[in-house]
Design a protein around this motif. Structure first.
Motif, PDB file in Angstrom:
ATOM      1  N   LEU A  78      -6.907 -21.799   0.152  1.00 60.12           N
ATOM      2  CA  LEU A  78      -6.383 -20.691   0.954  1.00 60.12           C
ATOM      3  C   LEU A  78      -7.463 -20.082   1.831  1.00 60.12           C
ATOM      4  N   SER A  79      -7.052 -19.703   3.036  1.00 64.18           N
ATOM      5  CA  SER A  79      -7.967 -19.074   3.992  1.00 64.18           C
ATOM      6  C   SER A  79      -7.810 -17.559   3.933  1.00 64.18           C
ATOM      7  N   HIS A  80      -8.707 -16.868   4.608  1.00 65.30           N
ATOM      8  CA  HIS A  80      -8.587 -15.405   4.710  1.00 65.30           C
ATOM      9  C   HIS A  80      -7.308 -15.036   5.454  1.00 65.30           C
ATOM     10  N   ASP A  81      -6.901 -15.843   6.430  1.00 66.43           N
ATOM     11  CA  ASP A  81      -5.639 -15.589   7.141  1.00 66.43           C
ATOM     12  C   ASP A  81      -4.440 -15.710   6.199  1.00 66.43           C
ATOM     13  N   ASP A  82      -4.471 -16.737   5.327  1.00 64.87           N
ATOM     14  CA  ASP A  82      -3.395 -16.891   4.341  1.00 64.87           C
ATOM     15  C   ASP A  82      -3.340 -15.666   3.438  1.00 64.87           C
ATOM     16  N   PHE A  83      -4.506 -15.215   3.002  1.00 66.44           N
ATOM     17  CA  PHE A  83      -4.584 -14.053   2.118  1.00 66.44           C
ATOM     18  C   PHE A  83      -4.036 -12.813   2.824  1.00 66.44           C
ATOM     19  N   ALA A  84      -4.424 -12.617   4.073  1.00 70.67           N
ATOM     20  CA  ALA A  84      -3.960 -11.449   4.839  1.00 70.67           C
ATOM     21  C   ALA A  84      -2.446 -11.487   5.030  1.00 70.67           C
ATOM     22  N   ALA A  85      -1.905 -12.674   5.321  1.00 70.32           N
ATOM     23  CA  ALA A  85      -0.458 -12.807   5.506  1.00 70.32           C
ATOM     24  C   ALA A  85       0.275 -12.501   4.202  1.00 70.32           C
ATOM     25  N   THR A  86      -0.276 -12.963   3.094  1.00 72.28           N
ATOM     26  CA  THR A  86       0.310 -12.700   1.782  1.00 72.28           C
ATOM     27  C   THR A  86       0.305 -11.197   1.490  1.00 72.28           C
ATOM     28  N   ALA A  87      -0.801 -10.543   1.769  1.00 69.84           N
ATOM     29  CA  ALA A  87      -0.899  -9.096   1.553  1.00 69.84           C
ATOM     30  C   ALA A  87       0.114  -8.348   2.413  1.00 69.84           C
ATOM     31  N   THR A  88       0.324  -8.811   3.635  1.00 71.35           N
ATOM     32  CA  THR A  88       1.310  -8.182   4.521  1.00 71.35           C
ATOM     33  C   THR A  88       2.714  -8.326   3.944  1.00 71.35           C
ATOM     34  N   HIS A  89       3.033  -9.510   3.422  1.00 70.48           N
ATOM     35  CA  HIS A  89       4.355  -9.712   2.808  1.00 70.48           C
ATOM     36  C   HIS A  89       4.522  -8.812   1.582  1.00 70.48           C
ATOM     37  N   LEU A  90       3.470  -8.649   0.804  1.00 75.80           N
ATOM     38  CA  LEU A  90       3.541  -7.770  -0.362  1.00 75.80           C
ATOM     39  C   LEU A  90       3.755  -6.325   0.079  1.00 75.80           C
ATOM     40  N   LYS A  91       3.012  -5.896   1.091  1.00 73.56           N
ATOM     41  CA  LYS A  91       3.164  -4.531   1.626  1.00 73.56           C
ATOM     42  C   LYS A  91       4.598  -4.310   2.120  1.00 73.56           C
ATOM     43  N   ASP A  92       5.104  -5.278   2.878  1.00 73.42           N
ATOM     44  CA  ASP A  92       6.462  -5.161   3.415  1.00 73.42           C
ATOM     45  C   ASP A  92       7.512  -5.119   2.301  1.00 73.42           C
ATOM     46  N   ALA A  93       7.293  -5.921   1.246  1.00 69.18           N
ATOM     47  CA  ALA A  93       8.228  -5.917   0.114  1.00 69.18           C
ATOM     48  C   ALA A  93       8.216  -4.564  -0.587  1.00 69.18           C
ATOM     49  N   LEU A  94       7.039  -3.992  -0.772  1.00 68.60           N
ATOM     50  CA  LEU A  94       6.935  -2.668  -1.390  1.00 68.60           C
ATOM     51  C   LEU A  94       7.614  -1.610  -0.524  1.00 68.60           C
ATOM     52  N   GLU A  95       7.407  -1.698   0.784  1.00 70.13           N
ATOM     53  CA  GLU A  95       8.034  -0.738   1.709  1.00 70.13           C
ATOM     54  C   GLU A  95       9.552  -0.871   1.695  1.00 70.13           C
ATOM     55  N   GLU A  96      10.048  -2.094   1.524  1.00 69.08           N
ATOM     56  CA  GLU A  96      11.493  -2.345   1.472  1.00 69.08           C
ATOM     57  C   GLU A  96      12.152  -1.525   0.359  1.00 69.08           C
ATOM     58  N   PHE A  97      11.398  -1.282  -0.709  1.00 68.91           N
ATOM     59  CA  PHE A  97      11.917  -0.515  -1.846  1.00 68.91           C
ATOM     60  C   PHE A  97      11.428   0.932  -1.839  1.00 68.91           C
ATOM     61  N   ASP A  98      10.989   1.389  -0.672  1.00 73.84           N
ATOM     62  CA  ASP A  98      10.592   2.791  -0.482  1.00 73.84           C
ATOM     63  C   ASP A  98       9.503   3.248  -1.445  1.00 73.84           C
ATOM     64  N   VAL A  99       8.594   2.335  -1.778  1.00 80.95           N
ATOM     65  CA  VAL A  99       7.440   2.709  -2.589  1.00 80.95           C
ATOM     66  C   VAL A  99       6.555   3.611  -1.739  1.00 80.95           C
ATOM     67  N   GLU A 100       6.034   4.650  -2.335  1.00 73.92           N
ATOM     68  CA  GLU A 100       5.215   5.598  -1.585  1.00 73.92           C
ATOM     69  C   GLU A 100       3.912   4.960  -1.134  1.00 73.92           C
ATOM     70  N   GLU A 101       3.402   5.450  -0.011  1.00 69.78           N
ATOM     71  CA  GLU A 101       2.222   4.859   0.612  1.00 69.78           C
ATOM     72  C   GLU A 101       1.006   4.816  -0.321  1.00 69.78           C
ATOM     73  N   ASN A 102       0.792   5.883  -1.106  1.00 72.25           N
ATOM     74  CA  ASN A 102      -0.377   5.870  -1.982  1.00 72.25           C
ATOM     75  C   ASN A 102      -0.260   4.800  -3.068  1.00 72.25           C
ATOM     76  N   GLU A 103       0.971   4.534  -3.563  1.00 73.44           N
ATOM     77  CA  GLU A 103       1.170   3.461  -4.535  1.00 73.44           C
ATOM     78  C   GLU A 103       0.978   2.092  -3.875  1.00 73.44           C
ATOM     79  N   ILE A 104       1.481   1.940  -2.653  1.00 70.31           N
ATOM     80  CA  ILE A 104       1.279   0.685  -1.917  1.00 70.31           C
ATOM     81  C   ILE A 104      -0.216   0.425  -1.767  1.00 70.31           C
ATOM     82  N   ASP A 105      -0.948   1.469  -1.385  1.00 61.85           N
ATOM     83  CA  ASP A 105      -2.400   1.319  -1.214  1.00 61.85           C
ATOM     84  C   ASP A 105      -3.072   0.900  -2.521  1.00 61.85           C
ATOM     85  N   GLU A 106      -2.623   1.474  -3.641  1.00 59.91           N
ATOM     86  CA  GLU A 106      -3.218   1.115  -4.937  1.00 59.91           C
ATOM     87  C   GLU A 106      -2.963  -0.352  -5.268  1.00 59.91           C
ATOM     88  N   VAL A 107      -1.737  -0.822  -5.028  1.00 58.01           N
ATOM     89  CA  VAL A 107      -1.413  -2.229  -5.290  1.00 58.01           C
ATOM     90  C   VAL A 107      -2.246  -3.131  -4.384  1.00 58.01           C
TER      91      VAL A 107
END
Length: 121
Positions: A78-107
């Motif tokens: 895996l490249s750093h780009d792959d890692f960044a894309a994965t993190a973006t998908h995780l962030k978007d999934a958390l946002e989809e469920f209205d997780v608060e920003e501070n919890e998203i940041d912790e994850v």
């Protein structure tokens, strides 16, 4: 105020984390750049494994029993780009469920701390 609740509790426990993980993998598998990494993967097992991992890093009553991060990902190159894309998908999934920003940041901080072990290309 979150009081003394763990991140696991603030995320909503296993059921909520399972829903986020399902959304996360739906996004990963829809991503033409990342989907090939999962071609030979038992996705039911992968999803359960990811729920266990996120629950453990979030302070839940779970012991992570999976492989060490480097060992689990090394063969993927895996490249750093792959890692960044994965993190973006995780962030978007958390946002989809209205997780608060501070919890998203912790994850995301917990995941980011593993980048050097996961990225090998």
């Amino acid at each position: 105020m979150s009081g003394n609740k763990t991140l696991y509790e603030r995320l909503g426990g296993k059921e909520a984390i399972s829903a986020v993980v399902d959304e996360f993998y739906d996004r990963m598998l829809a991503d033409d750049e990342l989907a090939p990494y999962f071609e030979d993967t038992d996705m039911q097992k992968q999803r359960a494994h990811q729920v266990q991992f996120i629950s453990a890093v979030a302070g839940g009553p779970v012991d992570y029993t999976g492989a060490d991060m480097r060992e689990a990902h090394e063969h993927l190159e895996l490249s750093h780009d792959d890692f960044a894309a994965t993190a973006t998908h995780l962030k978007d999934a958390l946002e989809e469920f209205d997780v608060e920003e501070n919890e998203i940041d912790e994850v995301l901080d917990a995941v980011a701390s593993l980048e050097d072990e996961i990225v090998t290309a």
